[in-house]
Scaffold this active site. Structure first.
Site, PDB file in Angstrom:
ATOM      1  N   LYS A   1       8.582  -1.905  -0.442  1.00 52.30           N
ATOM      2  CA  LYS A   1       9.684  -1.354  -1.232  1.00 52.30           C
ATOM      3  C   LYS A   1      10.957  -1.473  -0.417  1.00 52.30           C
ATOM      4  CE  LYS A   1       7.061   2.032  -3.894  1.00 52.30           C
ATOM      5  NZ  LYS A   1       6.983   3.419  -4.308  1.00 52.30           N
TER       6      LYS A   1
ATOM      7  N   LYS B   1       5.675  -0.212   2.395  1.00 53.78           N
ATOM      8  CA  LYS B   1       5.116  -0.131   1.038  1.00 53.78           C
ATOM      9  C   LYS B   1       5.587  -1.302   0.178  1.00 53.78           C
ATOM     10  CE  LYS B   1       5.034   4.923   0.512  1.00 53.78           C
ATOM     11  NZ  LYS B   1       5.560   6.017  -0.319  1.00 53.78           N
TER      12      LYS B   1
END
Length: 137
Positions: free
Chosen positions: A46, A44
């Protein structure tokens, strides 16, 4: 014996995570929890604040959790093929999501029930991260 399964990143462990695990355990005899690996979190774009090894150790020591496994795939059905759990627990923020509607159809065919728990709106890892970023400025 009813085997339940849930998964998550469990970064910046908070009351929402605890609520999910407590509620899930109340509806099964054995609760298996998948903790997302750092590599999978990065899909993601992230990065978890707490490293995987620490997150899995935190979850392993929650009294509602019977077994912890690394979650290295987003494919919940692939995990079911290995574990053969009876019920899966997820936050209701995924309810009526296109991917989860597909899971519902897939799991219905093998007799697995998906239970959506109310998302704890007051606290989330995203909110905690945003707050920490503001405090550091």
């Amino acid at each position: 014996m009813i085997i339940g399964y849930t998964s998550g990143v469990f970064d910046l462990f908070h009351i929402g995570h605890l609520n999910l695990l407590r509620n899930a355990k109340s509806l099964c005899d054995k609760l298996v929890v998948g903790v997302t690996t750092d590599e999978l979190v990065s899909y993601k774009y992230k990065k978890a604040v707490i490293p995987f090894e620490e997150r899995i150790e935190i979850v392993r020591n929650i009294k509602f959790v019977d077994t912890v496994i690394p979650q290295d795939s987003m494919d919940k059905f692939e995990v079911w093929q290995k574990l053969k759990y009876d019920v899966m627990f997820v936050g209701d923020d995924w309810f009526q999501n296109e991917r989860w509607e597909q899971y519902e159809l897939q799991f219905k065919e093998v007799g697995v029930k998906i239970i959506y728990f109310p998302y704890t709106k007051s606290t989330s890892s995203t909110l905690l991260n945003e707050t920490l970023l503001k405090l550091r400025k």
